[in-house]
Write an enzyme that holds these catalytic residues in place. Structure first.
Site, PDB file in Angstrom:
ATOM      1  CE  LYS A 128     -18.418  -3.682   8.763  1.00 33.23           C
ATOM      2  NZ  LYS A 128     -18.289  -5.387   9.172  1.00 33.23           N
TER       3      LYS A 128
ATOM      4  CE1 TYR B 141       0.435   2.036   4.044  1.00 30.91           C
ATOM      5  CE2 TYR B 141       0.629  -0.441   4.610  1.00 30.91           C
ATOM      6  CZ  TYR B 141       0.642   0.931   5.061  1.00 30.91           C
ATOM      7  OH  TYR B 141       1.075   1.255   6.323  1.00 30.91           O
TER       8      TYR B 141
END
Length: 341
Positions: free
Chosen positions: A96, A57
């Site tokens: 979440k 990432y």
């Protein structure tokens, strides 16, 4: 208006069924980069969406220009990756539960503020038609005083949904930190706050009773007291071996209100005077439909970024919903009710 350049970090089921197809369907964005630790998965996803593939990432954030990042990773990576993406100048939509601690959530909110970026948490229950309708009716005093509620989110577990099945990170305590309570319960904590205001106190039993070889919870029952005095139960389970339950029932002075409790009518109101009103609204999203129903999360996020407006689920909102779940864990551990700070 220029299209927003999107990067999706994590190519598991939530990205596959929700984020990627919904970004692809939005005319205001272009998916430019995807990232996954599993190289074949990253490459296959990149090919499907005409994007560049990454397995790291940081490399994605440093080498390709993006405006927004979706963080679709195991829970323990939500905070570090969101913070890195915000610092790299992106608006962030994070899955979440937003973090694994209150401190991590605060750090994410700070990073968004410091960099002048939007941080939104993917609590899709606020966008469900029946939930939005009832919120408006509650605000208008349609039902009088709210006495109590029960809300649940339960199904057979992530092995039927996660891209890695039973080998999924969901069952790894180091990566997940929390099981059904964080996967499903946090959605209902967010919903009940959205409908009935802030939570004052939580008591909970949190167990691992259905799944083998894992330390994360698969059954949780919480007793919740709201600031306005309303009491209710919030349950989350990965042990419903046939079908699932995503319903909420609110017991009020003038009516019993059933949300997502019937396969045909997503809202049924039984009034005290004997009248029953049934509403056929857009259905709630389920894993069974393979994400056929839009979650509205992506469109709302994209619109918030383009119009530079506050999204419905800010970092602060995500943190308050996470705090309810953290209080439930603390309650189970200490064997006592926990007052919200």
């Amino acid at each position: 208006m220029e299209k927003l350049k999107v990067g999706v970090i994590g190519c598991g089921s939530i990205a596959k069924y929700r984020h990627l197809p919904e970004y692809a369907a939005n005319p205001n964005v272009e998916i430019v980069a995807v990232c996954d630790a599993v190289e074949e998965r990253a490459k296959a996803t990149a090919e499907q969406y005409g994007a560049e593939a990454f397995t790291d990432y940081e490399q994605l954030l440093n080498s390709i220009e993006t405006d927004v990042i979706s963080v679709c990773l195991p829970n323990y990576l939500h905070a570090p990756v969101s913070i890195a993406a915000l610092r790299a100048g992106n608006h962030v939509l994070c899955e979440k539960p937003m973090a694994t601690s209150h401190e991590e959530a605060l750090a994410m909110i700070e990073a968004a503020k410091e960099n002048g970026k939007i941080l939104m948490i993917g609590h899709n229950q606020r966008f469900v038609a029946s939930h939005q309708k009832v919120k408006k009716m509650l605000e208008e005093g349609e039902f009088g005083k709210v006495y109590s509620f029960r809300t649940t989110f339960s199904h057979g577990g992530p092995e039927g949904w996660s891209i890695d099945g039973r080998n999924s990170w969901f069952f790894d305590k180091e990566k997940a930190f929390i099981g059904a309570l964080g996967d499903l319960g946090v959605h209902k904590a967010d919903l009940i706050r959205y409908l009935l205001g802030e939570v004052k106190e939580v008591g909970a039993f949190v167990e691992t009773s259905a799944k083998q070889n894992t330390e994360v919870d698969d059954n949780a029952v919480c007793i919740v007291k709201m600031e306005n005095g309303t009491i209710g139960t919030l349950t989350a389970s990965w042990s419903y071996v046939a079908g699932g339950d995503n319903s909420t029932v609110i017991y009020t002075e003038k009516a019993v209100v059933r949300l997502e409790d019937d396969p045909t009518y997503s809202l049924i109101i039984h009034y005290k005077n004997g009248e029953t009103v049934r509403y056929q609204l857009d259905k709630i999203q389920t894993n069974e439909d393979g994400g056929q129903t839009a979650s509205h999360v992506i469109d709302h996020f994209v619109d918030a970024v383009q119009q530079n407006k506050t999204p419905l689920i800010t970092g602060e909102e995500g943190m308050k919903s996470l705090d309810v779940i953290l209080a439930a864990l603390e309650s189970n551990e200490k064997g006592q009710f926990i007052k919200m700070e």
